[in-house]
Design a protein around this motif. Structure first.
Motif, short mmCIF file in Angstrom:
data_model
loop_
_atom_site.label_atom_id
_atom_site.label_comp_id
_atom_site.label_asym_id
_atom_site.label_seq_id
_atom_site.Cartn_x
_atom_site.Cartn_y
_atom_site.Cartn_z
N PHE A 70 0.86 -1.18 0.00
CA PHE A 70 0.00 0.00 0.00
C PHE A 70 0.90 1.23 0.00
O PHE A 70 1.77 1.36 0.86
N VAL A 71 0.69 2.11 -0.97
CA VAL A 71 1.46 3.35 -1.08
C VAL A 71 0.52 4.48 -0.68
O VAL A 71 -0.48 4.74 -1.35
N PHE A 72 0.84 5.12 0.43
CA PHE A 72 -0.02 6.20 0.95
C PHE A 72 0.44 7.55 0.42
O PHE A 72 1.63 7.76 0.17
N PRO A 73 -0.49 8.50 0.27
CA PRO A 73 -0.14 9.81 -0.28
C PRO A 73 0.81 10.62 0.60
O PRO A 73 1.52 11.48 0.11
N PHE A 74 0.81 10.35 1.90
CA PHE A 74 1.67 11.09 2.82
C PHE A 74 1.94 10.22 4.04
O PHE A 74 1.17 9.34 4.38
N PRO A 75 3.08 10.46 4.71
CA PRO A 75 3.38 9.70 5.93
C PRO A 75 2.40 10.07 7.05
O PRO A 75 2.08 11.25 7.24
N ALA A 76 1.90 9.06 7.73
CA ALA A 76 0.99 9.26 8.87
C ALA A 76 0.93 7.95 9.64
O ALA A 76 1.48 6.93 9.20
N ARG A 77 0.25 7.95 10.74
CA ARG A 77 0.05 6.73 11.52
C ARG A 77 -1.14 5.97 10.92
O ARG A 77 -2.21 5.88 11.52
#
Length: 152
Positions: A70-77
């Motif tokens: 999974f590639v998320f748009p921005f770093p987060a928890r």
């Protein structure tokens, strides 16, 4: 008239070949080879909202060295859950460099949240126990993550 018909037929044939080739290229873009130490991973890549939402739902099996990145748009928890997911999975949350932050085991068809301990940019789901069986832990950097497509 004959030349025009021939040109149209040739153009249509070339369009079909191009469409088949592009479809094949796009299918290839949906997978990414990663490495974890000397272990090879063939990962499907979920980099769009619909793909991230679908994930591995409704799958009945997955080969031993296959998974989903999974590639998320921005770093987060970021958190994962298992609604409509039939396979027991382990998820590794990864930072921007592909370093494992933490790994969580997840049970099928549950709605518990399994979250990154720190800001994560990626998550890699594998069959449950895959990481533990290979002695892979937090701190290991996965190879190939730099080739992941940009999220959409």
């Amino acid at each position: 008239m004959h030349t025009t018909t021939l040109s149209r037929s040739l153009g249509a044939a070339l369009a079909l070949v191009a469409a088949a080739w592009c479809g094949s290229a796009l299918a290839e873009m949906g997978r990414l080879e990663l490495t974890a130490g000397f272990h090879r991973i063939e990962a499907e890549v979920a980099y769009t909202d619909p793909d991230r939402q679908q994930g591995l739902m409704n799958r009945r099996s997955m080969a031993a060295n296959q998974g989903m990145l999974f590639v998320f748009p921005f770093p987060a928890r970021h958190c994962m859950w298992m609604k409509n997911t039939l396979l027991p999975l382990s998820v590794a949350f990864l930072d921007e460099q592909g370093r494992i932050i933490n790994i969580r085991d997840m049970q099928p068809q549950t709605e518990n949240s399994h979250c990154a301990d720190k800001d994560a940019r990626f998550a890699l789901e594998m069959n449950q126990g895959w990481f533990a069986q290979r002695g892979l832990k937090a701190g290991l950097t996965l190879g190939g993550i730099e080739r992941a497509p940009a999220p959409r």
